[in-house]
Design an enzyme around this catalytic site. Structure first.
Site, PDB file in Angstrom:
ATOM      1  N   SER A   1      34.658  35.619  52.565  1.00 13.78           N
ATOM      2  CA  SER A   1      33.651  36.471  53.189  1.00 13.78           C
ATOM      3  C   SER A   1      33.072  37.364  52.099  1.00 13.78           C
ATOM      4  O   SER A   1      33.795  38.145  51.494  1.00 13.78           O
ATOM      5  CB  SER A   1      34.325  37.296  54.290  1.00 13.78           C
TER       6      SER A   1
ATOM      7  N   GLY B   1      39.436  37.504  59.443  1.00 11.86           N
ATOM      8  CA  GLY B   1      40.308  38.397  58.686  1.00 11.86           C
ATOM      9  C   GLY B   1      39.786  39.811  58.748  1.00 11.86           C
ATOM     10  O   GLY B   1      38.626  40.044  59.119  1.00 11.86           O
TER      11      GLY B   1
ATOM     12  N   LYS C   1      40.807  36.981  65.930  1.00 11.62           N
ATOM     13  CA  LYS C   1      41.532  37.949  65.098  1.00 11.62           C
ATOM     14  C   LYS C   1      42.609  38.550  65.984  1.00 11.62           C
ATOM     15  O   LYS C   1      42.298  39.098  67.053  1.00 11.62           O
ATOM     16  CB  LYS C   1      40.603  39.068  64.621  1.00 11.62           C
TER      17      LYS C   1
ATOM     18  N   GLU D   1      27.403  34.690  63.057  1.00 11.39           N
ATOM     19  CA  GLU D   1      28.466  35.476  63.687  1.00 11.39           C
ATOM     20  C   GLU D   1      27.947  36.833  64.157  1.00 11.39           C
ATOM     21  O   GLU D   1      27.303  37.559  63.388  1.00 11.39           O
ATOM     22  CB  GLU D   1      29.596  35.649  62.660  1.00 11.39           C
TER      23      GLU D   1
ATOM     24  N   LYS E   1      27.693  38.480  54.500  1.00 10.40           N
ATOM     25  CA  LYS E   1      27.364  39.544  55.437  1.00 10.40           C
ATOM     26  C   LYS E   1      25.848  39.728  55.433  1.00 10.40           C
ATOM     27  O   LYS E   1      25.224  39.724  54.359  1.00 10.40           O
ATOM     28  CB  LYS E   1      28.051  40.837  55.016  1.00 10.40           C
TER      29      LYS E   1
ATOM     30  N   ASP F   1      27.355  36.639  58.869  1.00 13.52           N
ATOM     31  CA  ASP F   1      27.999  37.566  59.816  1.00 13.52           C
ATOM     32  C   ASP F   1      27.241  38.888  59.818  1.00 13.52           C
ATOM     33  O   ASP F   1      27.139  39.556  58.788  1.00 13.52           O
ATOM     34  CB  ASP F   1      29.460  37.794  59.405  1.00 13.52           C
TER      35      ASP F   1
ATOM     36  N   LYS G   1      30.893  32.718  53.551  1.00 13.42           N
ATOM     37  CA  LYS G   1      30.257  33.515  54.621  1.00 13.42           C
ATOM     38  C   LYS G   1      29.644  34.723  53.939  1.00 13.42           C
ATOM     39  O   LYS G   1      30.293  35.359  53.110  1.00 13.42           O
ATOM     40  CB  LYS G   1      31.327  33.919  55.626  1.00 13.42           C
TER      41      LYS G   1
ATOM     42  N   ASP H   1      32.683  37.491  67.364  1.00  9.51           N
ATOM     43  CA  ASP H   1      33.854  38.156  66.791  1.00  9.51           C
ATOM     44  C   ASP H   1      34.120  39.401  67.646  1.00  9.51           C
ATOM     45  O   ASP H   1      34.884  39.349  68.621  1.00  9.51           O
ATOM     46  CB  ASP H   1      33.544  38.486  65.312  1.00  9.51           C
TER      47      ASP H   1
HETATM   48  O1  OSB Z   1      33.515  40.885  60.700  1.00 14.33           O
HETATM   49  O2  OSB Z   1      34.801  39.405  59.925  1.00 14.33           O
HETATM   50  C1  OSB Z   1      34.433  40.577  59.943  1.00 14.33           C
HETATM   51  C2  OSB Z   1      36.323  42.569  57.304  1.00 14.33           C
HETATM   52  C3  OSB Z   1      36.478  43.771  57.949  1.00 14.33           C
HETATM   53  C4  OSB Z   1      35.926  43.938  59.201  1.00 14.33           C
HETATM   54  C5  OSB Z   1      35.240  42.891  59.805  1.00 14.33           C
HETATM   55  C6  OSB Z   1      35.101  41.671  59.168  1.00 14.33           C
HETATM   56  C7  OSB Z   1      35.624  41.521  57.881  1.00 14.33           C
HETATM   57  C8  OSB Z   1      35.467  40.311  57.074  1.00 14.33           C
HETATM   58  C9  OSB Z   1      36.505  40.066  56.008  1.00 14.33           C
HETATM   59  O3  OSB Z   1      34.534  39.563  57.161  1.00 14.33           O
HETATM   60  C10 OSB Z   1      37.266  38.822  56.206  1.00 14.33           C
HETATM   61  C11 OSB Z   1      38.486  38.734  55.297  1.00 14.33           C
HETATM   62  O4  OSB Z   1      39.527  39.367  55.585  1.00 14.33           O
HETATM   63  O5  OSB Z   1      38.394  38.025  54.283  1.00 14.33           O
HETATM   64 MG    MG Z   2      32.949  39.187  61.822  1.00 18.03          MG
END
Ligand code: OSB
Ligand code: MG
Length: 369
Positions: free
Chosen positions: A135, A290, A262, A213, A163, A188, A161, A238
């Site tokens: 991510s 995660g 999660k 996402e 953001k 995401d 992925k 999510d």
């Molecule tokens: O939206 O998936 C998410 C990290 C913190 C809060 C929300 C998210 C995330 C990540 C990190 O995308 C995923 C990871 O732990 O590698």
């Molecule tokens: Mg997410």
């Protein structure tokens, strides 16, 4: 089993590289570790609530309060050591899923260690290696983003992925696709858009994404369903999926075609498995998200992700993607196949290192029955 003591610790760990989402840029993570002690064994859990209530309402401090004043007392009062019994006993308390999951996970680890089996075998997991993605946060420049993506691809991650947020979306996908036309890519938004942005979101259909996402805020199941009808790319939820009930409602409304699971967001392994099984029965793929966990939380995620309906690469990257030094031995590493192995010793199957935990600890408290 009789639980002798429970220890709660607040830790702070700096990231290797800042992590920026639509909520802002973070440089470190403050989280709670839960230790349950019985019969000379220690069960470990991680509570993924963060310092600020941005991803969800919970924070490290609210989770500390809920654990200390409600969850730990219930466990001692009812003499609980079984994780499923714990999950039932704390359902009267509304919300606070991350606090609940932190303690439930520690009980799962303890139970598996007492039986001498890995969590994977306790859960009935089938996959021995988990296909893994990374991510990638928002960067200062598109060139910086592409360079970072390139680095992770060279390390062997199976999918990327990124953001996104308004103003960092179409151009970011274009920049990556120009350089890497064929990689597995998804985005995401962490709820940063509103239905007024539907035209921008539809443009994402041009980039052959695996999924989009959480474009809208968590409570917006209905607007997600309207958006899904306008888009070819599967939506994945999510933040919106808080339980088996919300998962069923989202699927019946057509709010998404894929679900990110999660364990912290849904309140524990019991609920996570219900969602997994519901999706499996309906032919809907899930994948393991995660929360930038330490190795303790990530090891738990690996065991969960071994269940059969986890069909897409997980956000479960190697330790060194997150932290200079992880809290566990051995640290989590990527195999040459772009996967991470599920540890096969008892319980979580990795060893928390006391010295490293001590160094990162801000606060600690022990509770006895
Ligand atoms: O939206 O998936 C998410 C990290 C913190 C809060 C929300 C998210 C995330 C990540 C990190 O995308 C995923 C990871 O732990 O590698
Ligand atoms: Mg997410």
């Amino acid at each position: 089993m009789t639980i002798d003591a429970i220890e709660l610790l607040v830790l702070q760990l700096p990231y290797v590289h800042f992590f920026e989402t639509s909520f802002g840029r973070e440089f470190d993570r403050r989280f709670i570790l839960v230790k349950v002690m019985a019969e000379g064994l220690i069960g470990w859990g991680e509570c993924v609530a963060a310092e600020k209530p941005l991803y969800s309402e919970e924070t490290t401090e609210t989770a500390w309060h809920i654990l200390k004043d409600f969850l730990v007392p219930v466990l001692f009062k009812k003499k609980i050591s079984d994780p499923a019994e714990f999950a039932r006993a704390v359902t009267p308390f509304r919300g606070n899923p991350m606090a609940k999951a932190g303690l439930e996970l520690a009980l799962w680890d303890l139970t598996a260690k007492q039986k001498g089996v890995s969590l994977r075998s306790l859960y009935g997991g089938v996959q021995e290696e988990i296909p893994t993605g990374v991510s990638v946060g928002i960067e200062d420049t598109l060139a910086g983003l592409v360079a970072r993506v390139e680095g992770y691809l060279k390390e062997g991650y199976q999918r990327i992925k990124i953001k996104i947020k308004p103003g960092w979306d179409v151009a970011a996908c274009e920049a990556i696709r120009r350089r890497f036309p064929d990689i597995r890519l998804q985005v995401d938004a962490n709820g940063a858009y509103s239905p007024a942005d539907a035209e921008t979101l539809r443009k994402l259909d041009a980039f052959n994404l695996l999924l989009v996402e959480q474009p809208f805020p968590p409570f917006d199941l209905w607007d997600h369903s309207r958006l899904q009808k306008m888009m070819a790319t599967p939506l994945c939820l999510d933040e919106s999926i808080l339980s088996e009930v919300t998962a069923r409602q989202a699927l019946e409304m057509g709010s998404c075609r894929i679900i990110n699971i999660k364990v912290g967001r849904v309140g524990g392994i019991v609920e996570a498995r219900l969602i997994h099984d519901l999706c499996q029965a309906r032919g809907v793929p899930v994948w393991c998200g995660g929360m930038l966990e330490s190795g303790i939380g990530r090891a738990h995620n690996l065991h969960l992700a071994s269940l059969p309906n986890f069909k897409l690469p997980a956000d479960l990257s190697a330790s060194k993607r997150y932290y200079h030094q992880d809290l566990i031995e051995p640290e989590v590493e990527l195999t040459g196949r772009g996967t991470v192995k599920v540890p096969d010793g008892p319980g979580i199957g990795v060893f928390p290192v006391d010295k490293r935990i001590k160094k990162a600890t801000l606060r600690r408290r022990v509770f006895k029955g």
